[in-house]
Scaffold this active site. Structure first.
Site, PDB file in Angstrom:
ATOM      1  N   HIS A  60       0.858  -1.195   0.000  1.00  0.00           N
ATOM      2  CA  HIS A  60       0.000   0.000   0.000  1.00  0.00           C
ATOM      3  C   HIS A  60       0.891   1.242   0.000  1.00  0.00           C
ATOM      4  O   HIS A  60       1.565   1.514   1.001  1.00  0.00           O
ATOM      5  CB  HIS A  60      -0.885   0.023   1.249  1.00  0.00           C
ATOM      6  CG  HIS A  60      -1.810  -1.160   1.365  1.00  0.00           C
ATOM      7  ND1 HIS A  60      -3.092  -1.162   0.860  1.00  0.00           N
ATOM      8  CD2 HIS A  60      -1.633  -2.391   1.915  1.00  0.00           C
ATOM      9  CE1 HIS A  60      -3.673  -2.334   1.114  1.00  0.00           C
ATOM     10  NE2 HIS A  60      -2.801  -3.101   1.754  1.00  0.00           N
ATOM     11  N   ASN A  92      -6.781   0.384  -2.596  1.00  0.00           N
ATOM     12  CA  ASN A  92      -7.640   1.082  -1.620  1.00  0.00           C
ATOM     13  C   ASN A  92      -7.111   2.473  -1.292  1.00  0.00           C
ATOM     14  O   ASN A  92      -6.788   2.800  -0.166  1.00  0.00           O
ATOM     15  CB  ASN A  92      -7.843   0.235  -0.346  1.00  0.00           C
ATOM     16  CG  ASN A  92      -6.539  -0.104   0.370  1.00  0.00           C
ATOM     17  OD1 ASN A  92      -5.461  -0.042  -0.207  1.00  0.00           O
ATOM     18  ND2 ASN A  92      -6.650  -0.468   1.635  1.00  0.00           N
ATOM     19  N   HIS A 177      -8.599 -10.951  -0.658  1.00  0.00           N
ATOM     20  CA  HIS A 177      -8.541 -10.686   0.782  1.00  0.00           C
ATOM     21  C   HIS A 177      -9.727 -11.434   1.374  1.00  0.00           C
ATOM     22  O   HIS A 177     -10.872 -11.013   1.233  1.00  0.00           O
ATOM     23  CB  HIS A 177      -8.634  -9.174   1.038  1.00  0.00           C
ATOM     24  CG  HIS A 177      -8.791  -8.802   2.471  1.00  0.00           C
ATOM     25  ND1 HIS A 177      -7.816  -8.135   3.180  1.00  0.00           N
ATOM     26  CD2 HIS A 177      -9.810  -8.982   3.345  1.00  0.00           C
ATOM     27  CE1 HIS A 177      -8.229  -7.932   4.429  1.00  0.00           C
ATOM     28  NE2 HIS A 177      -9.442  -8.430   4.547  1.00  0.00           N
ATOM     29  N   ASP A 283       2.292  -6.943   2.679  1.00  0.00           N
ATOM     30  CA  ASP A 283       1.125  -6.155   3.067  1.00  0.00           C
ATOM     31  C   ASP A 283       1.570  -4.868   3.788  1.00  0.00           C
ATOM     32  O   ASP A 283       0.995  -4.477   4.809  1.00  0.00           O
ATOM     33  CB  ASP A 283       0.152  -6.956   3.945  1.00  0.00           C
ATOM     34  CG  ASP A 283      -1.231  -6.302   4.012  1.00  0.00           C
ATOM     35  OD1 ASP A 283      -1.444  -5.252   3.371  1.00  0.00           O
ATOM     36  OD2 ASP A 283      -2.103  -6.854   4.721  1.00  0.00           O
ATOM     37  N   GLY A 298      -2.910  -2.753  10.462  1.00  0.00           N
ATOM     38  CA  GLY A 298      -1.783  -2.927   9.556  1.00  0.00           C
ATOM     39  C   GLY A 298      -0.480  -2.375  10.093  1.00  0.00           C
ATOM     40  O   GLY A 298      -0.446  -1.652  11.083  1.00  0.00           O
TER      41      GLY A 298
HETATM   42  O1  DOR Z   1      -4.133  -4.740   8.106  1.00  0.00           O
HETATM   43  C1  DOR Z   1      -4.476  -4.419   6.980  1.00  0.00           C
HETATM   44  N1  DOR Z   1      -4.264  -3.175   6.509  1.00  0.00           N
HETATM   45  N2  DOR Z   1      -5.075  -5.317   6.206  1.00  0.00           N
HETATM   46  C2  DOR Z   1      -5.627  -4.986   5.030  1.00  0.00           C
HETATM   47  O2  DOR Z   1      -6.140  -5.836   4.387  1.00  0.00           O
HETATM   48  C3  DOR Z   1      -5.605  -3.587   4.551  1.00  0.00           C
HETATM   49  C4  DOR Z   1      -4.481  -2.866   5.131  1.00  0.00           C
HETATM   50  C5  DOR Z   1      -4.584  -1.373   4.939  1.00  0.00           C
HETATM   51  O3  DOR Z   1      -4.905  -0.932   3.841  1.00  0.00           O
HETATM   52  O4  DOR Z   1      -4.295  -0.641   5.896  1.00  0.00           O
HETATM   53 ZN    ZN Z   2      -5.670  -7.515   2.773  1.00  0.00          ZN
END
Ligand code: DOR
Ligand code: ZN
Length: 395
Positions: A60, A92, A177, A283, A298
């Site tokens: 991300h 996202n 996911h 991730d 996350g």
């Molecule tokens: O812990 C997570 N953070 N899992 C996810 O699937 C999305 C991610 C996020 O975008 O922060």
């Molecule tokens: Zn995820």
């Protein structure tokens, strides 16, 4: 440029020798290569390792729109700092990456920075709402490699079946996911397992294919192994963090899927040994300290992935360094159709120089990422990245 006297390890090779790089490609690998008129970096006496630079299927960068957490520039630097030269970016963002315009814009902006290669994924449903897939139907074959609603699962079974059919026809890999949201508030184990089981069934029914992201439970990985044994086209990744701690050990630091139990970690490690897992993906999910306090799930991953995995899996005696290279570079590079992941003539000169001998303490203050969110700050690990070489440039 000539890199001399270094342990060269990829999925096939393990030798003490030299590597020649011209422009952005590897041109020669061997012991005692004769020197030409070129820059020489001699690693004699260092006991360093040269590996193919890593490729991360699950990152991300938060760009566009959430750039207070990360952006394409800080994300690129974090990648290089962690030994990564290629990343697969999640959609996202804000706005959600539901159009080819955003895909191309993000990819172009990463390319302009010039440090790494990025592939931007497209959301599976429009704006991650789980309803509309018109943008998928409109895609031309070959236009996109991966679609995903990462952060959420697609709850509607019939819609998901349609997605399987469309992706099969257009040769797109679904990155799933797995989270059945009916259980998100009460039982995150059932949430992951339920959707994994459903998607395996739909994959079988449609004769499609799917890649499961961040698999974390024993039941899910066992179901994936069983499906593979039946010939169903399912692949999966696991994260460094799910391999490196149980929930109890990190005070249940919030992440989706959550940190699990020892039995789960053991099952994931066994699945790695058995070849069920094709990649380790971070991730990498940067958040501000305030967002973390408010419950955002996350953690950052790019700058700790190799040391965490090397320490747990290789130092721990579960797999060889060559196998780790396969999981962090060869296999994910192949999935992203990149000319990297092996140290041989003709491949991109995307490499890392690592010090495997000297332990060090993870210090989040040294991260290039905007995110400092990690439960592994202060942990003693092995596997420091000394240099990353990207397209022949040494960082
Ligand atoms: O812990 C997570 N953070 N899992 C996810 O699937 C999305 C991610 C996020 O975008 O922060
Ligand atoms: Zn995820």
């Amino acid at each position: 440029m000539l890199l001399k006297n270094i342990h060269i390890v990829d999925n096939q090779r393990d030798l003490l020798g030299d590597v020649r790089i011209k422009d952005e490609l590897i041109t020669e690998v061997g012991a005692n290569l004769s020197t030409e008129n070129e820059e020489i970096i001699d690693f004699s006496g260092k006991n360093y390792y040269l590996l193919p630079a890593f490729t991360d299927l699950h990152v991300h960068f938060r760009d566009p729109g959430l750039t207070h957490k990360e952006d394409v520039n800080t994300g690129s630097h974090a990648a290089i700092h962690g030994g990564y030269t290629a990343v697969n970016l999640m959609p996202n963002t804000k706005p959600t990456c539901s159009s080819m315009e955003i895909v191309k814009d993000v990819e172009r902006r990463v390319e302009e920075i010039g440090l790494i290669y990025a592939n931007q994924t497209l959301s599976m449903t429009k704006n991650l709402e789980g309803k509309d897939i018109e943008h998928l139907k409109a895609l031309k074959k070959g236009e996109i490699l991966f679609v995903t609603d990462d952060g959420k699962g697609v709850q509607d079974d019939h819609l998901m079946e349609e997605i399987f059919n469309i992706c099969k026809e257009k040769d797109i890999t679904i990155m799933c996911h797995a989270e059945d949201s009916r259980y998100s508030a009460t039982d995150m184990r059932i949430a992951e397992n339920n959707m994994t089981f459903r998607d395996i069934k739909l994959c079988e029914k449609t004769n499609g294919s799917i890649h499961f992201c961040h698999v974390s439970t024993k039941e899910a990985i066992d179901a994936i192994a069983a499906a593979q044994a039946r010939g169903v086209r399912v692949s999966c990744e696991v994260t460094p963090h799910h391999l490196s701690a149980t929930g109890d050990e990190v005070n249940h630091y919030r992440v989706n899927p959550p940190f699990r139990e020892k039995e789960d970690i053991d099952a994931l490690v066994k699945a790695i040994q058995d070849g069920v897992v094709c990649a380790i993906a971070t991730d990498h999910a940067p958040h501000t300290a305030e967002d973390k306090r408010n419950g955002s799930p996350g953690m950052v991953g790019l700058e700790v992935a190799f040391p965490l995995c090397y320490t747990k899996l290789v130092k721990g005696g579960f797999i060889s360094l060559q196998k780790l290279v396969q999981l962090m570079s060869t296999n994910p590079s192949e999935m992203m159709k990149l000319n990297k992941g092996e140290i041989k003539p003709g491949k991109l000169a995307d490499l890392v120089v690592a010090d495997l001998d000297n332990p060090f303490i993870i210090n989040a203050e040294e991260f290039q990422s905007k995110g400092r969110n990690t439960p592994f700050n202060g942990r003693k690990v092995f596997g420091k990245i000394v240099h990353t070489i990207s397209m022949g440039k040494v960082y």
